[in-house]
Write an enzyme that holds these catalytic residues in place. Sequence first.
Site, PDB file in Angstrom:
ATOM      1  N   ASP A 165      -1.748  -3.684  -3.097  1.00  0.00           N
ATOM      2  CA  ASP A 165      -1.373  -2.413  -3.270  1.00  0.00           C
ATOM      3  C   ASP A 165      -0.542  -1.895  -2.195  1.00  0.00           C
ATOM      4  OD1 ASP A 165      -1.121   0.191  -4.719  1.00  0.00           O
ATOM      5  OD2 ASP A 165      -2.553   0.885  -3.215  1.00  0.00           O
ATOM      6  N   ASP A 194       1.079   2.023  -1.243  1.00  0.00           N
ATOM      7  CA  ASP A 194       0.647   3.281  -0.784  1.00  0.00           C
ATOM      8  C   ASP A 194      -0.740   3.081  -0.387  1.00  0.00           C
ATOM      9  OD1 ASP A 194       3.295   4.139  -0.721  1.00  0.00           O
ATOM     10  OD2 ASP A 194       3.075   4.288  -2.761  1.00  0.00           O
ATOM     11  N   ASP A 237      -6.879   0.524  -2.419  1.00  0.00           N
ATOM     12  CA  ASP A 237      -7.621   1.439  -2.116  1.00  0.00           C
ATOM     13  C   ASP A 237      -7.981   2.408  -3.179  1.00  0.00           C
ATOM     14  OD1 ASP A 237      -4.739   2.346  -2.008  1.00  0.00           O
ATOM     15  OD2 ASP A 237      -5.536   4.131  -1.249  1.00  0.00           O
TER      16      ASP A 237
END
Length: 246
Positions: free
Chosen positions: A33, A35, A191
């Site tokens: 991922d 960001d 996240d």
Amino acid sequence: MRSGEPGTGNRESEKQERSTSGSRRFPRGVLFDLDGTLLDSAPDMLATANAMRVERGEPAMELEQLRPFVSRGSRAMVGAAFPQLDAEARAALVPVFLAIYERELGHHGAPFDGIEAMLAEIEADGGRWGIVTNKPEYLARLLMPVLGWESRCGVLIGGDTLPERKPHPMPLQHAAAALGLAPEDCVYVGDDKRDIEAARAAGMPSVVALWGYRVPGDLPEEWGGDVMVESPHDLLDSARWPARAT
């Protein structure tokens, strides 16, 4: 280090030796991922949100007020910046947010501490890495030269690249194929719960990045990730990666 620079030959020889000797330390392919996982982009997002708030006569907000919403996308961040607006009014501000963010892109944020060292270790081990994000692809691609990753990132899939986006498995499956690998030979690091759901649906081992952005009430231990790590530095230890992907 670019090809032709001092030491490149030694590094390429090391990659070849590791890949042929069977002594691989890290997964063959790692997908990330963006960001909240590779990039601490919250400062860029804060500059964007505050530009919008100032234009509308609102005081600037603090980073910690916006930070938990960064992985949830532009709609969630607009909602955090303007909680008094209804859903329709927030949606109307999303294009404004994206336009201002394009201007602020890469000026305030940076990779999380330890990310560059981790990427270098994956590359030195002969592995390949790429990015699967729900950020619009054009914005993610604009970041690559800013970060010096344009020739290192093996594949980049944005939220609008394909007909489906995370938590659908399609982006991860497509990215693995672009690297010439099966999903089970890659690891996805993210996240957000959607990251882990997408990896599980794709049959791909996953790592929960606990250093990322989470809203209150998130319970990452319930997401079903294969491994949870506190810091990018943890992933310099090859033993911290899911065993079935190494």
